[in-house]
Design a protein around this motif. Sequence first.
Motif, PDB file in Angstrom:
ATOM      1  N   ARG A 170       0.806  -1.227   0.000  1.00 43.62           N
ATOM      2  CA  ARG A 170       0.000   0.000   0.000  1.00 43.62           C
ATOM      3  C   ARG A 170       0.838   1.276   0.000  1.00 43.62           C
ATOM      4  N   LEU A 171       2.098   1.200  -0.386  1.00 43.22           N
ATOM      5  CA  LEU A 171       2.989   2.349  -0.260  1.00 43.22           C
ATOM      6  C   LEU A 171       3.120   3.157  -1.545  1.00 43.22           C
TER       7      LEU A 171
ATOM      8  N   TRP B  56       3.278  -4.415   2.888  1.00 43.46           N
ATOM      9  CA  TRP B  56       3.459  -3.256   3.771  1.00 43.46           C
ATOM     10  C   TRP B  56       2.195  -2.417   3.890  1.00 43.46           C
ATOM     11  N   TRP B  57       1.993  -1.893   5.095  1.00 46.23           N
ATOM     12  CA  TRP B  57       1.019  -0.838   5.350  1.00 46.23           C
ATOM     13  C   TRP B  57       1.797   0.420   5.742  1.00 46.23           C
ATOM     14  N   PRO B  58       1.301   1.604   5.409  1.00 46.33           N
ATOM     15  CA  PRO B  58       1.840   2.806   6.042  1.00 46.33           C
ATOM     16  C   PRO B  58       1.327   2.871   7.479  1.00 46.33           C
ATOM     17  N   TRP B  59       1.901   3.749   8.278  1.00 43.96           N
ATOM     18  CA  TRP B  59       1.402   3.934   9.647  1.00 43.96           C
ATOM     19  C   TRP B  59      -0.018   4.492   9.570  1.00 43.96           C
ATOM     20  N   CYS B  60      -0.991   3.737  10.058  1.00 49.06           N
ATOM     21  CA  CYS B  60      -2.385   4.179  10.005  1.00 49.06           C
ATOM     22  C   CYS B  60      -3.212   3.321  10.949  1.00 49.06           C
TER      23      CYS B  60
ATOM     24  N   MET C  70       6.783 -12.900   6.882  1.00 42.45           N
ATOM     25  CA  MET C  70       6.288 -11.639   7.443  1.00 42.45           C
ATOM     26  C   MET C  70       4.792 -11.495   7.199  1.00 42.45           C
ATOM     27  N   ASN C  71       4.364 -11.776   5.994  1.00 43.00           N
ATOM     28  CA  ASN C  71       2.952 -11.591   5.647  1.00 43.00           C
ATOM     29  C   ASN C  71       2.047 -12.591   6.355  1.00 43.00           C
TER      30      ASN C  71
ATOM     31  N   LYS D 186       5.513   0.087   7.612  1.00 43.63           N
ATOM     32  CA  LYS D 186       6.752   0.784   7.275  1.00 43.63           C
ATOM     33  C   LYS D 186       6.616   2.262   7.647  1.00 43.63           C
ATOM     34  N   VAL D 187       7.622   2.788   8.381  1.00 41.06           N
ATOM     35  CA  VAL D 187       7.580   4.164   8.885  1.00 41.06           C
ATOM     36  C   VAL D 187       8.842   4.898   8.465  1.00 41.06           C
TER      37      VAL D 187
END
Length: 678
Positions: free
Chosen positions: A3-4, A22-26, A69-70, A77-78
């Motif tokens: 999602r980046l 990956w997700w962004p910080w949310c 990981m998944n 990811k930050v």
Amino acid sequence: MNRLAQATSPYLLQHADNPVDWWPWCEEAFAEAKRRDVPVLISVGYAACHWCHVMAHESFENEAVARLMNDDFVCVKVDREERPDVDAVYMTATQAMTGQGGWPMTVFATPDGTPFFCGTYFPRANFIRLLGSVAAAWRDQRDAVLRQGAAVVEAIGGAQAVGGVTAPLTAELLDAAAAQLAQEYDETNGGFGGAPKFPPHMNLLFLLRHHRRTGSARSLEIVRHTAEAMARGGLNDQLAGGFARYSVDGHWTVPHFEKMLYDNALLLRVYTQLWRATGDRLARRVARDTARFLADELHRAGEGFASALDADTEGVEGLTYVWTPAQLVEVLGESDGRFAADLFTVTEQGTFEEGASVLRLARDVDDADPAVRARWRDVVGRLLAARDTRPQPARDDKVVAAWNGLAITAIAEFQQVAALYADPADEDANLMEGVVIVADGAMRDAAEHLAAVHLVDGRLRRVSRDRVVGEPAGVLEDYGCVAEAFCALHQLTGEGRWLSLAGELLDVALARFAAPDGGFYDTADDAERLVTRPADPTDNATPSGRSAIVAGLVAYAALTGETRYREAAERALSTVAPIVDRHARFTGYAATVGEALLSGPYEIAVVTDDPAGDPLVAAAHRHAPPGAVVVAGAPDQPGVPLLADRPLVDGRPTAYVCRGFVCQRPVTSVDELVAQLG
């Protein structure tokens, strides 16, 4: 699904094609972890970080690792530069658990964000084992994991708490801090501590102000020696200017090649103020070249300053910058190649990898014979032209509000000092004039960009890219650094709108970030709630939010005469004073601002029709004590409080000097003004 792809952060975009989900910080990421009943894997880094790239290549680009990981985690990811609040909370946890910190930072947390295992870089084999162990512990030892997390939160809550002992930041405390720095000083190599060795810019700024107040030869010598050692070493780019993040050794030879905006902004201030204090030619040249680096390499036309140049080029650290003797001869010919190898300490053995050397300046060139200087300049130009044909490091184009504020303040100071020492007969006069012009344009671009793009509904946003502002809210250091920058720009230009904007930012900080004890939190009271609310008072790579906001408050109070801002600054510094007493190396910017408050700060207004050329203005800038504010212009200029109700005396340009809101008689001669500033 990664999602980046729509992120504004270049660091997140570097990971947009990873097989990791990956997700962004949310909030949605943590909700997904709760739905799946799995831990959150939080990976924190930044675009110019060498070991972040290594871990990405080893693990995050590997299909087998990504599958682990998944399957067992929600992966977030930050970008630490975009979300310094998130980074601060989890870095405190990492340091509490491991005794050290750094990036990449790897944190395993519960679905509510509570960290229970933290680390930094893990080689692939270790990381694979760690993923399996954490997943098993989450399934089979959940109670122990939750207890561990609760203990970590309790520990970091205490580390970040406000409240505690307060004390005035007195002359005695600042003198003791200078003495402590002198004891910890590396007499041989300059700077403080061993490898890795970081440029101690904020401590040097403090020591320069301490020297100005006390006349301490020791404080000045520490600055002079360290500044020369850094400037001649591999930390400083001997061809294009600009400083790397740190030296991997204790003697400034081999750098970690990333170049950060904040380091170069703060070092520009150091060399500018050393030049102002001593007239030193090396300090002059390095200040000029650092300003040129900011304007040429980091400035984005119509925007602000980019945050960094990468440490790596095509995955190889230092590829752009290092040389062998044979390469020098190939570019310069036999004679000049040997001259360059001797001058820049390039040997067959090398100082870096595979027999290559980082360029270091082995001897004085600034005071050398004119023929030697001419040959050196010619060699530098030819080597730089050849280097420009090599692959170049990537640039992180993200505009960070706080760091742009630091750069604006630094360039404003540089321009003032360059005007003081302007000499048309100097052999580099045209180069200096050109650098001043391009740096001025870059500085104004950055200020206009912050005002137009980063200020949204009266609040400051942290980052932007391609003139699109990001979602992360500004943190305290953003408000402080930008407010101080706008105060510096007001002094340089005489434009009232910059002072007005500074006041608006400071009012938000006082309303939204203030703590009951007089200190400040790093996040606003209406910001996203993290597992703790960060409130770190110590200066590290950049000024702490608390030090930065105090600097803005002090400058604004002096420029406006509004005492409540000074009182807020004094209360905030009283929360840092006990740390200054014990840990001087980590309170350099607080001590720098403390010196300004101790000296007054002086408020100097010069009423004149010729702000650029009036000798009174030049004398004010040359002799102003630490932290003084200087404004020049016509009487009662709109938006400039220091010029209000201050007429010419007998029709002549007139200087008005006040200190701590107490004024001396107006004077019309340079000698009288200098006497008042002594």
